[in-house]
Scaffold this active site. Structure first.
Site, PDB file in Angstrom:
ATOM      1  N   ASP A  15      55.522  54.718  37.305  1.00 55.47           N
ATOM      2  CA  ASP A  15      56.019  55.818  36.054  1.00 55.47           C
ATOM      3  C   ASP A  15      54.933  57.005  36.472  1.00 55.47           C
ATOM      4  O   ASP A  15      55.119  58.043  36.212  1.00 55.47           O
ATOM      5  CB  ASP A  15      55.359  55.284  34.635  1.00 55.47           C
ATOM      6  CG  ASP A  15      56.735  54.547  33.977  1.00 55.47           C
ATOM      7  OD1 ASP A  15      57.534  54.057  34.844  1.00 55.47           O
ATOM      8  OD2 ASP A  15      56.745  54.497  32.916  1.00 55.47           O
ATOM      9  N   LYS A  50      43.583  44.485  42.921  1.00 58.32           N
ATOM     10  CA  LYS A  50      42.345  44.615  42.220  1.00 58.32           C
ATOM     11  C   LYS A  50      41.326  43.489  42.902  1.00 58.32           C
ATOM     12  O   LYS A  50      41.108  42.687  42.231  1.00 58.32           O
ATOM     13  CB  LYS A  50      42.601  44.401  40.676  1.00 58.32           C
ATOM     14  CG  LYS A  50      41.451  44.640  39.575  1.00 58.32           C
ATOM     15  CD  LYS A  50      40.843  46.068  39.491  1.00 58.32           C
ATOM     16  CE  LYS A  50      39.828  46.257  38.659  1.00 58.32           C
ATOM     17  NZ  LYS A  50      39.061  47.554  38.682  1.00 58.32           N
ATOM     18  N   ASP A  52      54.644  48.522  38.163  1.00 63.10           N
ATOM     19  CA  ASP A  52      55.333  49.100  37.075  1.00 63.10           C
ATOM     20  C   ASP A  52      54.701  50.175  36.620  1.00 63.10           C
ATOM     21  O   ASP A  52      55.223  51.331  36.449  1.00 63.10           O
ATOM     22  CB  ASP A  52      55.471  47.860  36.043  1.00 63.10           C
ATOM     23  CG  ASP A  52      56.100  48.343  34.643  1.00 63.10           C
ATOM     24  OD1 ASP A  52      57.027  49.282  34.910  1.00 63.10           O
ATOM     25  OD2 ASP A  52      55.546  48.345  33.862  1.00 63.10           O
ATOM     26  N   TYR A  77      54.874  38.947  35.178  1.00 66.56           N
ATOM     27  CA  TYR A  77      55.943  38.847  34.723  1.00 66.56           C
ATOM     28  C   TYR A  77      56.888  37.744  34.436  1.00 66.56           C
ATOM     29  O   TYR A  77      57.435  37.546  33.992  1.00 66.56           O
ATOM     30  CB  TYR A  77      56.901  39.923  35.401  1.00 66.56           C
ATOM     31  CG  TYR A  77      56.736  41.369  34.998  1.00 66.56           C
ATOM     32  CD1 TYR A  77      55.813  42.163  35.131  1.00 66.56           C
ATOM     33  CD2 TYR A  77      57.887  42.213  34.458  1.00 66.56           C
ATOM     34  CE1 TYR A  77      55.529  43.576  35.020  1.00 66.56           C
ATOM     35  CE2 TYR A  77      57.610  43.375  34.320  1.00 66.56           C
ATOM     36  CZ  TYR A  77      56.400  43.998  34.233  1.00 66.56           C
ATOM     37  OH  TYR A  77      56.389  45.469  33.997  1.00 66.56           O
ATOM     38  N   ASP A  88      42.788  50.860  39.944  1.00 68.59           N
ATOM     39  CA  ASP A  88      42.205  51.858  39.231  1.00 68.59           C
ATOM     40  C   ASP A  88      41.906  53.373  39.990  1.00 68.59           C
ATOM     41  O   ASP A  88      42.286  54.337  39.374  1.00 68.59           O
ATOM     42  CB  ASP A  88      41.059  51.521  38.468  1.00 68.59           C
ATOM     43  CG  ASP A  88      39.819  50.921  39.253  1.00 68.59           C
ATOM     44  OD1 ASP A  88      40.057  50.595  40.318  1.00 68.59           O
ATOM     45  OD2 ASP A  88      38.913  50.747  38.918  1.00 68.59           O
TER      46      ASP A  88
HETATM   47  C1  IPM Z   1      60.992  49.253  34.914  1.00 68.19           C
HETATM   48  C2  IPM Z   1      60.840  48.713  33.370  1.00 68.19           C
HETATM   49  C3  IPM Z   1      60.771  47.254  33.206  1.00 68.19           C
HETATM   50  C4  IPM Z   1      59.762  46.585  33.836  1.00 68.19           C
HETATM   51  C5  IPM Z   1      60.894  46.713  31.597  1.00 68.19           C
HETATM   52  C6  IPM Z   1      62.195  47.610  30.969  1.00 68.19           C
HETATM   53  C7  IPM Z   1      60.941  45.266  31.542  1.00 68.19           C
HETATM   54  O1  IPM Z   1      59.652  49.311  32.718  1.00 68.19           O
HETATM   55  O2  IPM Z   1      61.899  48.715  35.449  1.00 68.19           O
HETATM   56  O3  IPM Z   1      59.926  49.571  35.275  1.00 68.19           O
HETATM   57  O4  IPM Z   1      58.647  46.529  33.389  1.00 68.19           O
HETATM   58  O5  IPM Z   1      60.027  46.104  35.166  1.00 68.19           O
HETATM   59 MG    MG Z   2      58.392  50.378  34.046  1.00 68.57          MG
END
Ligand code: IPM
Ligand code: MG
Length: 361
Positions: free
Chosen positions: A256, A196, A252, A147, A228
């Site tokens: 999710d 990884k 990240d 990032y 993975d």
């Molecule tokens: C998160 C989001 C952000 C990230 C984006 C919006 C830049 O996906 O906070 O997880 O990737 O960190």
């Molecule tokens: Mg995210």
């Protein structure tokens, strides 16, 4: 009666709606537990682009630094239709979010993924996999890695080429690893460090430094897992995880995934902390521009993030407990927003969900 100065960044999309509900719940908790919150609204992301042409201003950074904590909604718009995405990448809404994380040195991102008993019906996993449910904390490094490494797009001999750089130094790894072990100590005392290391140098250093830090935490169990495999294990047997410690991009993606196995990303709170008590609190989900302004968003992740703010930045643990209990009670009472709705439950909108939680604080 204590008074606390909170910066609020409603942001874009569903941000303003979900933040309004979190404030409602916070104020109710303040009344009950004897504190007041003084909010200063700040612009960031698309809202800041519209007002100032940039996604993050010095003024927003300064005001955030002057507060005890920042409560945030979400930023960003529809990449296909929003004019924000016609701008160069460093001027888009997401750059504001990355900028504030870096400016405030918020290197430790805590994303708790917890399966509420009441939401088992919304969990996409089979009952024998869910078992007694699961409760994990994803510790994501937030100010390093891909990032923030150097990036560029060039053209060489008519061929377009893009470069992103994944860099970590040992100090960056050490401070997040310490946080991970500290948190594991207060939980079930297990850290799964995800990397990884079979391919990446940055991961081999990560593994080595995590091992070094582990020497100071002999009471905490440490295991290493390739990313993975971790993605697979999260749906095969999520119960095995307590603290997942990982770098920025892996965190990240895995957070999710972890949120989805809890039923909905609309439930996943997050805290981003630096070395002090200061933190930025935001739901883990995005700005969902497709449902913005329709009063159907799930405000629970933001409300739970507000509870984390009370706990970590303001030491108002009792009030945080009360908010978390109120969320559980609302689910027990059968109320659901669309994203977590299953048969036999009462569907409510964003505002009503906020009211119901407030009434139970
Ligand atoms: C998160 C989001 C952000 C990230 C984006 C919006 C830049 O996906 O906070 O997880 O990737 O960190
Ligand atoms: Mg995210």
């Amino acid at each position: 009666m204590s008074n606390h100065r909170i910066a609020v960044i409603p942001g874009d999309g569903i941000g303003p709606e979900i933040v309004a509900e979190a404030r409602k719940v916070l104020d109710a908790a303040g009344k009950k537990f004897g504190f007041t919150l003084e909010y200063q609204e700040l612009l960031m992301g698309g809202a800041s682009i519209d007002a100032y042409g940039v996604p993050l201003t010095e003024e927003t950074i300064r005001a955030a630094k002057d507060s005890e904590a920042v409560l945030m909604g979400s930023i960003g718009g529809d990449a296909k239709t929003s004019p924000w995405y016609k701008l160069e990448p460093q001027k888009r809404p997401e750059a504001g979010l990355l900028g504030i994380r870096k400016a405030l040195n918020l290197f430790a991102n805590l994303r708790p993924a917890y399966l509420y008993e009441e939401l088992k019906g919304a969990c996409p996993l089979r009952e024998d996999i869910i078992g007694d449910g699961f409760d994990m904390m994803i510790m994501r490094e937030l100010t390093g890695g891909l990032y923030f490494g150097e990036r560029k797009t060039v053209e060489e001999n008519g061929v377009r080429k893009a470069i992103d750089t994944l860099t970590y130094d040992e100090n960056e790894i050490r401070r997040i690893a310490k946080r991970g072990f500290d948190i594991a100590r207060k939980r079930r005392k297990k850290v799964t460090s995800v990397d990884k290391a079979n391919v990446l140098d940055s991961s081999r250093l990560w593994r080595a430094v995590v091992e070094e830090v582990h020497a100071e935490y002999p009471d905490v169990e440490l295991e290493h897992m390739l990313v993975d495999n971790c993605a697979m294990q999260l749906v095969r047997d999520p119960k095995q995880f307590d603290v997942i410690l990982t770098e920025n991009m892996f965190g990240d993606i895995l957070s999710d995934e972890a949120s989805m196995v809890t039923g909905s990303i609309g439930m996943l709170a997050s805290a981003s902390l630096n070395e002090t008590k200061f933190g930025l609190y935001e739901p883990s989900h995005g700005s969902a521009p497709d449902i913005a302004g329709k009063d159907i968003a799930n405000p629970i992740a933001t409300i739970l993030s507000a509870a984390m703010m009370l706990r970590f930045s303001l030491d108002l643990d009792e009030a945080a407990d009360a908010i978390e209990r109120a969320v559980k009670q609302v689910l027990k009472d059968g109320y659901r927003t669309g994203d977590i709705l299953s048969e036999g439950f009462t569907k409510v909108g964003c505002r009503q969900m906020g009211d119901l939680i407030r009434d139970r604080v």
